[in-house]
Write a protein that holds these residues in place. Structure first.
Motif, mmCIF file in Angstrom:
data_model
loop_
_atom_site.group_PDB
_atom_site.id
_atom_site.type_symbol
_atom_site.label_atom_id
_atom_site.label_comp_id
_atom_site.label_asym_id
_atom_site.label_seq_id
_atom_site.Cartn_x
_atom_site.Cartn_y
_atom_site.Cartn_z
ATOM 1 N N THR A 188 0.822 -1.204 -0.034
ATOM 2 C CA THR A 188 0.117 -0.018 0.013
ATOM 3 C C THR A 188 0.947 1.399 0.032
ATOM 4 O OG1 THR A 188 -1.744 -1.256 1.134
ATOM 5 C CG2 THR A 188 -1.877 1.100 1.170
ATOM 6 N N ALA A 189 0.599 2.373 -0.794
ATOM 7 C CA ALA A 189 1.508 3.252 -1.038
ATOM 8 C C ALA A 189 1.298 4.186 -0.061
ATOM 9 C CB ALA A 189 1.211 4.050 -2.566
ATOM 10 N N PRO A 190 2.546 4.973 0.368
ATOM 11 C CA PRO A 190 2.525 6.153 1.352
ATOM 12 C C PRO A 190 1.955 7.320 0.612
ATOM 13 C CG PRO A 190 4.747 5.724 0.592
ATOM 14 C CD PRO A 190 3.767 4.546 -0.045
ATOM 15 N N MET A 191 1.758 8.520 1.201
ATOM 16 C CA MET A 191 1.325 9.616 0.476
ATOM 17 C C MET A 191 2.559 10.713 0.529
ATOM 18 S SD MET A 191 -2.304 10.543 2.251
ATOM 19 C CE MET A 191 -1.658 10.608 3.897
ATOM 20 N N GLY A 192 2.688 11.521 -0.472
ATOM 21 C CA GLY A 192 3.157 12.806 -0.631
ATOM 22 C C GLY A 192 2.184 13.908 -0.615
ATOM 23 N N THR A 193 2.686 15.062 -0.926
ATOM 24 C CA THR A 193 1.725 16.068 -1.001
ATOM 25 C C THR A 193 0.473 16.001 -1.953
ATOM 26 O OG1 THR A 193 3.367 17.468 -0.224
ATOM 27 C CG2 THR A 193 1.593 18.595 -1.138
ATOM 28 N N LYS A 194 1.119 15.632 -3.314
ATOM 29 C CA LYS A 194 -0.134 15.409 -4.324
ATOM 30 C C LYS A 194 -1.054 14.326 -3.891
ATOM 31 C CE LYS A 194 2.323 12.416 -7.372
ATOM 32 N NZ LYS A 194 3.587 12.080 -6.597
ATOM 33 N N GLU A 195 -0.642 13.341 -3.309
ATOM 34 C CA GLU A 195 -1.646 12.382 -2.784
ATOM 35 C C GLU A 195 -2.788 13.203 -1.802
ATOM 36 O OE1 GLU A 195 1.538 11.506 -3.322
ATOM 37 O OE2 GLU A 195 0.943 10.565 -5.402
ATOM 38 N N GLU A 196 -2.042 13.734 -0.971
ATOM 39 C CA GLU A 196 -2.938 14.403 0.158
ATOM 40 C C GLU A 196 -3.978 15.271 -0.526
ATOM 41 O OE1 GLU A 196 -0.199 14.946 4.370
ATOM 42 O OE2 GLU A 196 0.080 16.463 2.756
ATOM 43 N N VAL A 197 -3.573 16.051 -1.411
ATOM 44 C CA VAL A 197 -4.575 16.859 -2.265
ATOM 45 C C VAL A 197 -5.511 16.153 -3.141
ATOM 46 C CG1 VAL A 197 -4.651 18.449 -3.966
ATOM 47 C CG2 VAL A 197 -2.776 18.651 -2.627
ATOM 48 N N PHE A 198 -5.038 15.008 -3.793
ATOM 49 C CA PHE A 198 -5.990 14.231 -4.553
ATOM 50 C C PHE A 198 -7.004 13.549 -3.731
ATOM 51 C CE2 PHE A 198 -6.716 10.162 -6.676
ATOM 52 C CZ PHE A 198 -7.145 10.752 -7.978
ATOM 53 N N PHE A 199 -6.617 12.935 -2.376
ATOM 54 C CA PHE A 199 -7.683 12.434 -1.757
ATOM 55 C C PHE A 199 -8.708 13.319 -1.157
ATOM 56 C CE2 PHE A 199 -3.977 9.047 -0.774
ATOM 57 C CZ PHE A 199 -4.571 8.288 -1.920
ATOM 58 N N ARG A 200 -8.313 14.721 -0.811
ATOM 59 C CA ARG A 200 -9.140 15.730 -0.620
ATOM 60 C C ARG A 200 -10.247 15.875 -1.517
ATOM 61 N NH1 ARG A 200 -5.277 19.404 1.013
ATOM 62 N NH2 ARG A 200 -6.080 21.102 -0.647
ATOM 63 N N ILE A 257 -11.581 -4.571 -5.933
ATOM 64 C CA ILE A 257 -12.605 -3.407 -6.501
ATOM 65 C C ILE A 257 -14.034 -3.835 -6.259
ATOM 66 C CG2 ILE A 257 -13.357 -1.780 -7.974
ATOM 67 C CD1 ILE A 257 -10.505 -2.065 -9.228
ATOM 68 N N THR A 258 -14.680 -2.929 -5.356
ATOM 69 C CA THR A 258 -16.096 -3.463 -4.897
ATOM 70 C C THR A 258 -17.009 -2.259 -5.361
ATOM 71 O OG1 THR A 258 -15.642 -2.668 -2.592
ATOM 72 C CG2 THR A 258 -15.429 -5.003 -3.015
ATOM 73 N N GLY A 259 -16.373 -1.248 -5.566
ATOM 74 C CA GLY A 259 -17.475 -0.044 -6.252
ATOM 75 C C GLY A 259 -16.546 0.987 -6.262
ATOM 76 N N ALA A 260 -17.311 2.138 -6.794
ATOM 77 C CA ALA A 260 -16.768 3.369 -7.110
ATOM 78 C C ALA A 260 -16.345 3.863 -5.918
ATOM 79 C CB ALA A 260 -17.671 4.449 -7.579
ATOM 80 N N ALA A 261 -14.730 4.181 -5.895
ATOM 81 C CA ALA A 261 -14.014 4.606 -4.711
ATOM 82 C C ALA A 261 -12.631 5.232 -5.015
ATOM 83 C CB ALA A 261 -13.970 3.483 -3.741
ATOM 84 N N PHE A 262 -12.135 5.626 -3.941
ATOM 85 C CA PHE A 262 -10.729 6.361 -4.036
ATOM 86 C C PHE A 262 -9.814 5.467 -2.907
ATOM 87 C CE2 PHE A 262 -12.003 8.514 -0.248
ATOM 88 C CZ PHE A 262 -11.001 8.489 0.486
ATOM 89 N N ARG A 263 -8.357 5.482 -3.182
ATOM 90 C CA ARG A 263 -7.500 4.487 -2.435
ATOM 91 C C ARG A 263 -5.938 5.036 -2.743
ATOM 92 N NH1 ARG A 263 -6.892 -1.094 -5.165
ATOM 93 N NH2 ARG A 263 -7.848 -0.841 -7.312
ATOM 94 N N PRO A 264 -5.297 4.788 -1.706
ATOM 95 C CA PRO A 264 -3.858 4.881 -2.271
ATOM 96 C C PRO A 264 -3.581 3.655 -3.062
ATOM 97 C CG PRO A 264 -4.288 4.998 0.133
ATOM 98 C CD PRO A 264 -5.556 4.812 -0.358
ATOM 99 N N GLN A 265 -2.703 3.748 -4.013
ATOM 100 C CA GLN A 265 -2.352 2.663 -4.891
ATOM 101 C C GLN A 265 -1.830 1.531 -3.928
ATOM 102 O OE1 GLN A 265 -2.662 2.644 -8.216
ATOM 103 N NE2 GLN A 265 -2.336 4.911 -8.995
ATOM 104 N N ARG A 307 -5.301 6.835 -6.545
ATOM 105 C CA ARG A 307 -6.176 6.376 -7.581
ATOM 106 C C ARG A 307 -7.762 6.579 -7.367
ATOM 107 N NH1 ARG A 307 -4.568 2.178 -9.957
ATOM 108 N NH2 ARG A 307 -6.674 1.601 -11.155
ATOM 109 N N ILE A 308 -8.621 6.785 -8.352
ATOM 110 C CA ILE A 308 -9.781 6.691 -8.033
ATOM 111 C C ILE A 308 -10.403 5.527 -9.106
ATOM 112 C CG2 ILE A 308 -12.325 7.776 -8.032
ATOM 113 C CD1 ILE A 308 -10.738 10.304 -7.549
ATOM 114 N N ASP A 309 -11.050 4.472 -8.778
ATOM 115 C CA ASP A 309 -11.646 3.528 -9.497
ATOM 116 C C ASP A 309 -13.225 3.871 -9.681
ATOM 117 O OD1 ASP A 309 -9.227 1.937 -10.062
ATOM 118 O OD2 ASP A 309 -9.589 1.525 -7.789
ATOM 119 N N PHE A 310 -13.692 3.792 -11.137
ATOM 120 C CA PHE A 310 -15.267 4.002 -11.509
ATOM 121 C C PHE A 310 -15.361 2.590 -12.281
ATOM 122 C CE2 PHE A 310 -14.080 8.456 -11.099
ATOM 123 C CZ PHE A 310 -14.855 8.990 -10.068
#
Lengths: 179, 588
Positions: B144-156, B171-179, B350-353
């Protein structure tokens, strides 16, 4: 000999007109097109030689492809504005920015030129903002700060960064199974 | 005679070679490009020295960089990004390793099942592949990937879209996650300093957040080859394959030959694969060797080329057909705050749809990003649109960014937020690899031609990309972007699949469910070209590696009388101490 040297000059003049079109700066080519910028642009990035080499090797079955590219740009420039005047040798480099856009619109709508219309700006932008102008292939190191890195406020390459911000909600692993 | 010859040492070939060698088979692994045995010496952080597709060390070309790249006929506005060399395209990938969308498989019965490419499903159940996912995830390993600044912004931003967190690997549905990434998590000083003197192994371990994934990862400096942060097969499966005898009780090390471009698969009168002919780049010598089984893993372009150049049968016309490329798109936001876009791994969020595809937060050095901003199918932004459909959905510009627009967007590389879109695109016969009628043959025979019909994609494919573009613009606006640019890209092929696809029907596929070719026995395929579809728009490497592991078992059972091992044994991780000792002992 005279013809060869003029060909070289027209090639470089044309590509400088292209560099100014994609990444304008304070240089004469940007001024000539009527769209310039106080900060340096593609003409100042020291990438002419690598651009020529990249173009030539992009089509190794066509010798001196960079000259073919320059010829296409200049031919189209003369169609768009045959009266374009100025001190620059290349008809393309003499065009205004909007006339250069018109050249691109023709390329984008001409089947045989669509590929060039697409990838040429991408390569010019890539090289302009990369370290190509300061990379010394013999030592594998940089000879100075890349122009494109300076104008994009990029801190430069590094072996690592102080950037680790932890794990989202502290989750360092994920459950294996789904629902 | 060898037991097995694997042609291509990239993301898939290296996996099947290691798995079969670990069972004690005599495996010859051929690679057309360079060996890349010493990344610290051969690679650097230069985006121009690495990534120029004609001059760089990561190009599709011979080991000798004084020679030109190998030619493909791409007579359209498109870029096809592949590289030769041991490790293949995993050398510059961002190591994102999600499992596929379950909806891409035959057994899927979810309420949204009609949202997928139902005509081109995998010929077996998703659950069938899960043990192989787990095996590969442990071997690489995937973490499971850690965050940098861009991931903090992306998850927000993902939360602003109202999306939940995906907490499972499936994958069970539309959702975001650390890679889920094939990148070792940072330990020690890694990720905490830019001081090179403090970033040597073992003081630093795992990802150092340098931001140069696409230039090849050799961090941390001083680490044994199998402990480099990014798990390209050149540092994971290949070192294991070369040392099988030292960490596996029944293993036999592979023979690896680089600079060896396969030019023909030779068959007997019963249409059984018997040998491989290759050309040695340095000498031009032609070499042939026999094997009981042959595996093609040369990639989505070279596999069909090799097949067609070998004169092998193509009764249903599907050799080379059905190329999917995820109809890639880029949305760029210029933000009023630091995003850290140039820092850290290429993409850790990432965000999976499901049924549509996915969004990834992506960062890299300015050269690559500026090039992508200027690469469009929709004309020059603000001037003309090339007649291309595709809405802005509130974006400030649509099309190629050049001139002052490009300079404004690139004015601060760490205040931009790039969202890359990977579409769940349909398998369509019109998108394909054939032999070029336009260009002369090269030293390896007739050259391949790639065709992607960007303007006549299926309605579902276009709908999916438009939906994802809309979501990306909405998210960037919600995050407070000052300006948003939709590039509307032409084919930018960094994921490619299906040109030798397996399928449910013999009418539209090349491989059966075991990845053996339908018309030439003892011939298998083990790279992205074997995939049945575009996986729902997800990064393909992990699924290709899981499928290659499954195919290794099929080969071992069918042709060598062996037993499967994935469900009965525990995998050895490529970072296990036994492997580290082995690579040091062997001087890798």
């Amino acid at each position: 000999m005279g013809d060869e040297s003029q060909n070289v000059s027209i090639l470089r003049d044309t590509l400088n007109g292209l560099l100014a079109f994609i990444v304008p700066g304070p240089d004469a080519y940007s001024v000539a097109q009527g769209v310039c910028d106080a900060e340096p642009g593609g003409v100042d990035a020291n990438i002419m030689e690598v651009l020529i080499k990249t173009l030539d090797l992009s089509a190794p079955f066509l010798p001196h492809f960079s000259n073919v590219v320059a010829g296409i740009l200049n031919d189209l420039a003369q169609k768009v504005n045959p009266a374009a005047a100025g001190a620059l040798l290349s008809p393309f480099a003499r065009l205004s920015f909007s006339e250069k856009v018109a050249v691109w619109q023709i390329m984008d709508s001409t089947e045989s030129l669509k590929s060039l219309a697409g990838v040429l700006p991408a390569f010019v932008a890539y090289l302009s903002y990369s370290d190509a102008g300061v990379f010394d292939a013999t030592t594998g190191s940089l000879t100075g700060k890349a122009m494109g890195w300076a104008i994009s406020n990029y801190s430069g390459s590094a072996d690592g960064r102080d950037e680790f911000r932890g794990y989202f909600e502290g989750r360092q692993s994920r459950e294996k199974a789904g629902a | 005679m060898r037991d097995v010859i694997v042609v291509g040492a990239g993301g898939g070939g290296a996996v099947i070679a290691k798995e079969l060698a670990a069972q004690g088979l005599d495996v010859l692994l051929l690679e057309a490009g360079p060996r890349f045995a010493d990344p610290e010496r051969e690679w650097n952080h230069s985006d121009s020295d690495a990534n120029n597709p004609y001059l760089g060390y990561f190009r599709f070309g011979p080991a000798d960089r004084a020679k030109p790249q190998w030619v493909r006929d791409i007579s359209q506005n498109a870029l096809f990004i592949q590289l030769s060399g041991v490790g293949g395209t995993t050398n510059h990938y961002q190591a994102n390793s999600p499992r596929a969308m379950p909806g891409a498989f035959a057994d899927y019965a979810g309420a949204d099942k009609d949202a997928y490419d139902r005509d081109h499903l995998f010929p077996f159940a998703y659950r069938e592949l899960v043990p192989y996912y787990e095996w590969v995830e442990h071997t690489l390993p995937v973490q499971t990937a850690p965050m940098g600044t861009k991931e903090e912004v992306f998850f927000r931003g993902a939360k602003l879209l109202g999306l939940p967190l995906q907490t499972t690997k499936d994958i069970t549905g539309a959702a975001f996650r650390p890679q889920e990434n094939a990148i070792l998590q940072p330990q020690g000083t890694a990720g905490k300093t830019s001081d090179a003197s403090k970033l040597r192994f073992p003081e630093a371990q795992g990802c150092t957040f340098c931001g140069h994934c696409t230039q090849g990862c050799y961090a941390p400096v001083g680490a044994p080859i199998n402990l480099k942060a990014k798990r390209s097969t050149s540092v994971s499966y290949i070192p294991m394959a070369l040392t099988c005898d030292l960490w596996s009780s029944r293993g036999k090390p592979i023979t690896l030959v680089a600079d060896a471009f396969a030019t023909k698969i030779n068959t007997d009168e019963s249409s059984v694969a018997r040998s491989v002919t290759w050309r040695t780049g340095a000498s031009g010598e032609q070499v042939a060797e026999e094997a009981k089984v042959i595996v093609l893993a040369c990639g989505t372009v070279e596999n069909p080329r090799l097949w067609l150049n070998s004169g092998l049968p193509n009764p249903n016309g599907w050799i080379g057909q059905g190329l999917t490329d995820h109809y890639v798109e880029v949305i760029t936001g210029v933000m009023p705050f630091d995003t850290g876009s140039t820092r850290g791994p290429g993409s850790n969020g990432r965000i999976d749809f499901p049924g549509y595809g996915m969004l990834e937060i992506v960062g890299e050095s300015p050269g690559l990003r500026a090039g992508l901003c200027a690469f469009s199918d929709a004309g020059v932004a603000g001037f003309y649109d090339n007649g291309l459909p595709g809405g802005g959905y509130g974006a400030d510009t649509v099309g190629r960014l050049i001139g002052k627009d490009l300079k404004a967007a690139m004015a601060n590389a760490d205040r931009i937020l790039h969202v890359d879109i990977f579409t769940d695109d349909d398998v369509e016969a019109q998108n394909r690899v054939t032999l070029s009628p336009n260009l002369p043959p090269d030293e390896h025979g007739p050259v391949p031609r790639i065709e992607i019909h960007q303007r006549s994609r299926s309605a579902r494919t276009v709908r999916n990309r438009e939906f994802l573009a809309q979501q990306a613009v909405k998210m960037l606006r919600a995050l407070g972007a000052k300006t948003i640019h939709r590039i509307n890209k032409p084919p930018f092929v960094i994921h490619s699949h299906n040109t030798m696809r397996m399928g449910q029907s013999a009418d539209d596929s090349v491989l059966d469910e075991s990845a053996e070719t339908r018309w030439v026995k003892r011939l298998f395929v083990a790279d992205n070209s074997a995939l049945a579809n575009g996986l729902g728009g997800l990064n393909p490497t992990l699924t290709t590696q899981a499928l290659a592991t499954r195919s290794a078992e099929k080969i071992f059972q069918r042709y060598f009388g062996g037993d499967p091992w994935v469900r009965t044994e525990s995998p050895v991780s490529s970072i296990d101490d036994s492997v580290t000792r082995a690579v040091i002992q062997r001087g890798l």
